[in-house]
Design an enzyme around this catalytic site. Structure first.
Site, short mmCIF file in Angstrom:
data_model
loop_
_atom_site.label_atom_id
_atom_site.label_comp_id
_atom_site.label_asym_id
_atom_site.label_seq_id
_atom_site.Cartn_x
_atom_site.Cartn_y
_atom_site.Cartn_z
N CYS A 48 0.85 -1.20 0.00
CA CYS A 48 0.00 0.00 0.00
C CYS A 48 0.88 1.25 0.00
O CYS A 48 1.76 1.40 0.84
CB CYS A 48 -0.90 -0.01 1.23
N CYS A 51 0.37 3.29 3.49
CA CYS A 51 0.76 2.75 4.79
C CYS A 51 2.09 3.37 5.24
O CYS A 51 2.92 3.74 4.41
CB CYS A 51 0.89 1.23 4.72
N HIS A 112 -4.40 0.45 7.92
CA HIS A 112 -4.88 0.21 6.56
C HIS A 112 -6.35 -0.24 6.56
O HIS A 112 -7.07 -0.10 5.58
CB HIS A 112 -4.00 -0.88 5.94
N ASN A 152 -13.25 10.28 -1.01
CA ASN A 152 -13.86 9.34 -1.95
C ASN A 152 -13.70 7.99 -1.31
O ASN A 152 -12.57 7.54 -1.12
CB ASN A 152 -13.07 9.31 -3.26
N SER A 160 -8.96 4.99 -5.29
CA SER A 160 -7.90 4.15 -5.86
C SER A 160 -7.22 3.26 -4.84
O SER A 160 -6.43 2.40 -5.20
CB SER A 160 -6.87 5.05 -6.55
N HIS A 163 -6.87 2.11 1.77
CA HIS A 163 -6.33 2.70 3.00
C HIS A 163 -7.10 4.01 3.26
O HIS A 163 -7.05 4.93 2.44
CB HIS A 163 -4.83 2.99 2.85
N HIS A 165 -8.38 7.40 3.57
CA HIS A 165 -7.72 8.68 3.32
C HIS A 165 -8.70 9.66 2.71
O HIS A 165 -9.77 9.28 2.24
CB HIS A 165 -6.53 8.49 2.38
N GLN A 167 -8.76 13.90 0.76
CA GLN A 167 -7.93 14.85 0.01
C GLN A 167 -8.37 16.27 0.32
O GLN A 167 -9.50 16.50 0.75
CB GLN A 167 -8.07 14.61 -1.49
P1 H2U Z 1 -8.25 8.64 -4.40
O1 H2U Z 1 -8.15 7.20 -4.07
O2 H2U Z 1 -9.44 9.29 -3.76
O3 H2U Z 1 -8.12 8.86 -5.88
O4 H2U Z 1 -6.97 9.37 -3.74
C1 H2U Z 1 -5.68 8.92 -3.86
C2 H2U Z 1 -4.82 10.10 -4.23
O5 H2U Z 1 -3.48 9.79 -3.87
C3 H2U Z 1 -4.83 10.39 -5.72
O6 H2U Z 1 -5.23 11.72 -5.93
C4 H2U Z 1 -2.61 10.26 -4.85
C5 H2U Z 1 -3.39 10.16 -6.15
O7 H2U Z 1 -2.96 11.17 -7.05
N1 H2U Z 1 -1.40 9.46 -4.81
C6 H2U Z 1 -0.19 10.05 -4.48
O8 H2U Z 1 -0.14 11.26 -4.28
N2 H2U Z 1 0.94 9.28 -4.37
C7 H2U Z 1 0.95 7.94 -4.61
O9 H2U Z 1 1.97 7.30 -4.44
C8 H2U Z 1 -0.25 7.26 -5.13
C9 H2U Z 1 -1.51 8.05 -5.09
ZN ZN Z 2 -2.28 1.07 3.72
#
Ligand code: H2U
Ligand code: ZN
Length: 346
Positions: A48, A51, A112, A152, A160, A163, A165, A167
């Site tokens: 992940c 993490c 996680h 989201n 995506s 874990h 999170h 934004q």
């Molecule tokens: P979402 O799962 O809501 O898309 O948020 C994950 C965000 O994390 C996504 O905007 C960022 C993606 O750009 N990200 C990073 O900044 N670094 C990473 O290593 C992977 C994902």
């Molecule tokens: Zn994680």
């Protein structure tokens, strides 16, 4: 009052109407079936990128963090530098403008496997104060006029990574949804000399049928004008512009409401309930904003089960949003689930 015939309802915050068709809720479904999220995740996942101690996609390492953890999005949609490559066009039908901003990712905790409702109240308070501080810091920047905190949750919502999170995207111009809410709240305040949401919450507390949870400082309800089947609005009781303005008592009250709402969501179909959630704070545009009341919207996509979602297509895309079950029925269903999270019941 249970209305059973088709009608329209007005959303005074957005100035838009929603079509309600309660008689349609029993129609058969042979369409797309969603996958349910995995029931058990590990507390730590070595693959992940959120993490602690792991490497992110951009090559940066996460520290061994213990509470919430904030980093600048490695694939940010907005950049702080003023870029002047926006094509200059004199034509009114081809309008573009440069945009600056910053994007942060906020992990709720090192775990996680723990979503908001599974965290203890102190950990939820910690997430709230992190959102408050980070968005306040962003809005202090000269070029930033608005900070959007959002989560989201779930693959159905395009998240995506499981874990837990959220934004924060901050930008130099006020975004569309905030322009609508700002104009509606300003107009209402001018006419009634009272903030729209303060009046709305007071009326909902009198009527009770759409209220889910309420304490001294916040109320959660399925709004009268809800578009998504189990949409929830969490509103402060007093005029309030920014998360940063909440007292520690108010933060605790908000954490309690967040735990209650997300627990009832998960308990509804006994899955980790997907949604997009976000706070609407006032713009940081130098105005006093006496009309503004801090609130959060939860927009969950599921309709009748863990696997059947509401699609915003066809009529919704081309004409107006439409819903089947009424907000009153949705509120009744969310109120009727147990208040202990299904994973934490003995
Ligand atoms: P979402 O799962 O809501 O898309 O948020 C994950 C965000 O994390 C996504 O905007 C960022 C993606 O750009 N990200 C990073 O900044 N670094 C990473 O290593 C992977 C994902
Ligand atoms: Zn994680």
């Amino acid at each position: 009052m249970m209305i059973k015939t088709p009608h329209r309802r007005f959303n005074p915050l957005s100035g838009e109407w929603v079509l309600v068709s309660p008689h349609r809720a029993t129609r058969p479904w042979l369409g797309q079936v969603e996958k349910t999220p995995p029931a058990m995740l590990p507390a730590y996942d070595p693959t992940c990128y959120l993490c602690p101690r792991n490497e992110r996609a951009g090559g940066m390492m996460n520290p061994d963090y213990h509470d919430s953890y904030v980093f600048e999005n490695d694939f940010a949609a907005l950049l702080p530098q003023a870029l002047d490559e926006t094509p200059a066009s004199q034509h009114p039908l081809f309008v573009a403008a440069p945009e600056q901003g910053k994007c942060l990712v906020v992990c709720f905790s090192p775990r996680h496997d723990l979503t908001l409702p599974e965290l203890g109240l102190p950990a939820i308070e910690n997430v709230l104060t992190t959102w408050a501080k980070q968005s306040a810091d962003l809005m202090e920047e000269e070029y930033i006029q608005y900070a959007q905190v959002f989560e989201n949750k779930g693959a159905v919502m395009g998240c995506s990574n499981p874990h837990p999170h959220s934004q924060i995207w901050a930008q130099s111009q006020i975004p569309n949804e905030i322009i609508k809410e700002l104009s509606a709240q300003t107009e209402y305040y001018k006419t009634n000399n009272s903030p729209l949401l303060v009046d709305y919450v007071r009326e909902e507390l009198k009527r009770k049928e759409r209220v889910l949870f309420s304490n001294d400082h916040f109320t959660a309800m399925v709004p009268y004008w809800a578009v998504w089947p189990f949409e929830v609005l969490v509103s402060a009781h007093r005029p309030s512009r920014y998360l940063k303005e909440l007292s520690s008592i108010e933060v605790s009250a908000l954490a309690e409401i967040f735990k209650q709402v997300t627990t009832s969501y998960d308990n509804l179909f006994e899955i980790s309930f997907p949604y997009s959630m976000g706070f609407h704070q006032a713009p940081a545009d130098g105005q006093p904003h006496p009309e503004w009341v801090l609130h959060a919207h939860f927009y969950p996509p599921l309709l009748r089960s863990a696997t059947v979602r509401k699609f915003m297509v066809g009529y919704e895309m081309l004409a107006m949003p439409q819903r089947d079950i009424t907000p009153e029925v949705a509120a009744e269903r969310l109120r009727s689930v147990p208040d202990i999270h299904y994973k934490q019941r003995g």
